[in-house]
Design a protein around this motif. Structure first.
Motif, PDB file in Angstrom:
ATOM      1  N   ARG A  43      -3.754   2.748   6.924  1.00 46.67           N
ATOM      2  CA  ARG A  43      -3.153   1.903   5.838  1.00 46.67           C
ATOM      3  C   ARG A  43      -1.420   1.719   6.335  1.00 46.67           C
ATOM      4  O   ARG A  43      -0.988   0.891   6.242  1.00 46.67           O
ATOM      5  N   LEU A  44      -1.373   2.825   7.024  1.00 37.17           N
ATOM      6  CA  LEU A  44       0.044   2.781   7.463  1.00 37.17           C
ATOM      7  C   LEU A  44       0.134   2.172   8.754  1.00 37.17           C
ATOM      8  O   LEU A  44       1.116   1.663   9.311  1.00 37.17           O
ATOM      9  N   GLY A  45      -0.842   1.811   9.416  1.00 36.47           N
ATOM     10  CA  GLY A  45      -0.949   1.037  10.630  1.00 36.47           C
ATOM     11  C   GLY A  45      -0.431   1.880  11.828  1.00 36.47           C
ATOM     12  O   GLY A  45       0.038   1.226  12.943  1.00 36.47           O
ATOM     13  N   VAL A  46      -0.514   3.075  11.873  1.00 36.46           N
ATOM     14  CA  VAL A  46       0.047   3.901  12.542  1.00 36.46           C
ATOM     15  C   VAL A  46      -0.642   5.167  13.104  1.00 36.46           C
ATOM     16  O   VAL A  46      -1.394   5.777  12.240  1.00 36.46           O
ATOM     17  N   ASP A  60       0.791  -1.319   0.141  1.00 30.19           N
ATOM     18  CA  ASP A  60       0.019  -0.030  -0.124  1.00 30.19           C
ATOM     19  C   ASP A  60       0.913   1.005   0.034  1.00 30.19           C
ATOM     20  O   ASP A  60       1.814   1.576   1.000  1.00 30.19           O
ATOM     21  N   ALA A  61       1.004   1.821  -1.042  1.00 30.62           N
ATOM     22  CA  ALA A  61       2.043   2.850  -1.338  1.00 30.62           C
ATOM     23  C   ALA A  61       1.616   4.198  -1.274  1.00 30.62           C
ATOM     24  O   ALA A  61       1.928   4.898  -2.029  1.00 30.62           O
ATOM     25  N   LEU A  62       1.373   4.783  -0.330  1.00 31.54           N
ATOM     26  CA  LEU A  62       1.488   6.197   0.074  1.00 31.54           C
ATOM     27  C   LEU A  62       1.228   7.091  -1.034  1.00 31.54           C
ATOM     28  O   LEU A  62       2.246   7.570  -1.720  1.00 31.54           O
TER      29      LEU A  62
END
Lengths: 293, 293
Positions: free
Chosen positions: A51-54, A8-10
């Motif tokens: 998406r980043l899990g953060v 998953d690319a930002l």
DNA sequence: CCCTGTGATACCCGGCAGGTATCACCGAGG
DNA sequence: CCTCGGTGATACCTGCCGGGTATCACAGGG
């Protein structure tokens, strides 16, 4: 080197959104700056965090604060976004899309407005004499804007002053070294001295040191806030301030100015700098010309 | 610094797509690599060209070629995409999303597999003794992969060998300098010499120099193509090849190997390198520790 | 001449980006 | 204590666009 792993690319858009929020620390203002409504912005940031899990932001009921991860994304994301817009700009330029009749082979050289007169003249003359020389566009830049211009692709190379500009992340070649001078009102008592020290000029009663903006922030002090060189020249001529400059600044001094060499000021080293990953032949030739001056 | 001018801002996905096509020079294969069908890829590239106002590819009926602008976007786009994935990775790591129970404060140090044994030991020990030390994860890297790892965020710092790794775009500090040795089969006549020259080992009849991959490309020559150190060690022990290494490689030599100092090989300088824009306190401490060894 | 392999086009569908309206929450005043 | 202003979040709708399949147009090679 297949598709390594891009789960998953930002996306660039998400980066732009996050940077706006992280800089404003306010969803409403960020949305306004981005020219969109606030709800989609909130959702986009939420999705990004998922998406980043953060967790990037701490939503206090009264505004927003950055987490450690948010701080990291603010720094790294700025660099990434700069690199992306740089890629777009340089590609457009390479295709000759910026000016219809323009040569495909153009280099943009960022130069602090008003500085480097003599060196720049010699460089441009010498380079123009080279066979097969590219067209050089001289792009005047703000006080410490050259780094940014190299990073976001507005410029291909820049002339920089070592202690003032940071060369981090760029390749560079040293061109010349010079001392510094104090520029005083011609009538001032200190103007009669042959030399001065930094201590002499940093605390003259009634004649505070001028303050230049660095990254839009003015250092604290009593002196006037300076935006451009002409303004400063005038203030000095009026006897309202002093300033410290590299030796080559003598070229633009007025009759009402007096230059006095400083004995203990750090020497100023002029570099030509360019993005480290640059592979342009025209740029390489320009650098070679510059180092041979 | 409001919204400067983002008329149309080169999305990450488009970059990924273009890089795939530019590397494969073939829409079908690129689409396969991207895990998608070919028609949407074609359209995406067309849209990208329209948005940039620049022709990136020359479609010959038999395949595809890059224009000048395409060449530029290939280089600049790679850097931009690396910066973007780096931002994502470092953000995830800063948020502690990579390992559930992991410390938020971790540094990843890229080290060429099998090299730097002694230096690395000392560095890790010294750093662990520091108060408030971050957790260091040592990430083994391929032959010349450290630059890539720093650029795309898999690593925060790297140990590099000066003539082999390029430090372009990174900040670095010099750690040590060493000479180079030739590693020969123990029984070989040349192994009896006290010293050798590069000329001596580069053309030994029946004992060709091993070839390492640089960026996935092997230099031409008669020697065997080497992937990892163990394989190379074995081939040397079997008397099939010679190799040149920094002095510190002595730590992993076998009984069947003989090391002979080279008199005229360029010295190898070990650096610790990190992304120039890095602002991490833990990294700064690691670098300080390293330079004090 | 057809057959093969290239990239481009036509058409369709689902998801998601973006908008508007509204909610839930808290701090500050009265 | 209650209300009001301002925050970010939610609900819901719509149109665009990313992606898929089927097919075309064209050049080379047998």
């Amino acid at each position: 080197m297949d598709t390594p792993d891009t789960p998953d690319a930002l996306e660039t858009r998400e980066l732009r959104y996050f940077l706006a929020v992280a800089e404003e620390l306010h969803f409403g203002r960020a949305a306004e700056r981005l020219g969109m409504a606030q709800p989609p912005l909130s959702r986009a940031i939420q999705r990004l965090e998922r998406r980043l899990g953060v967790s990037l932001l701490q939503r206090n009921r009264r505004g927003v604060a950055l987490t450690d991860a948010g701080e990291m994304l603010l720094h790294e994301g700025r660099a990434a976004l700069d690199a992306t817009t740089a890629a777009a700009r340089r590609t457009r330029r390479a295709g000759g899309a910026d000016r219809p009749g323009g040569s495909r082979n153009r280099l943009v050289l960022a130069v602090k407005a008003g500085a480097f007169h003599e060196l720049l003249h010699k460089l441009l003359d010498a380079y123009a004499a080279e066979p097969d020389a590219a067209e050089i566009e001289v792009l005047p830049s703000g006080t410490c804007e050259q780094e940014e211009m190299l990073r976001d692709g507005r410029a291909d190379a820049a002339l920089m002053h070592k202690p003032f500009n940071s060369l981090a992340g760029f390749d560079s070649e040293e061109l010349m070294t010079e001392g510094q001078i104090a520029v005083l009102p011609a009538g001032h008592p200190l103007a009669a001295h042959r030399t001065l020290s930094l201590a002499d000029v940093s605390n003259i009663p009634g004649l505070p040191l001028a303050r230049w903006a660095r990254n839009g922030i003015y250092p604290p002090g009593p002196g006037p806030e300076i935006h451009d060189q002409t303004q400063l020249a005038q203030l000095i001529a009026l006897g309202r301030t002093v300033a410290v400059f590299p030796d080559s600044a003598r070229t633009w001094l007025w009759a009402e100015h007096t230059a006095v060499p400083l004995t203990d000021a750090p020497p100023v080293v002029t570099h030509i700098a360019w993005p480290a990953h640059s592979r342009s032949l025209a740029l390489a030739r320009l650098v070679r010309t510059a180092t041979r001056l």
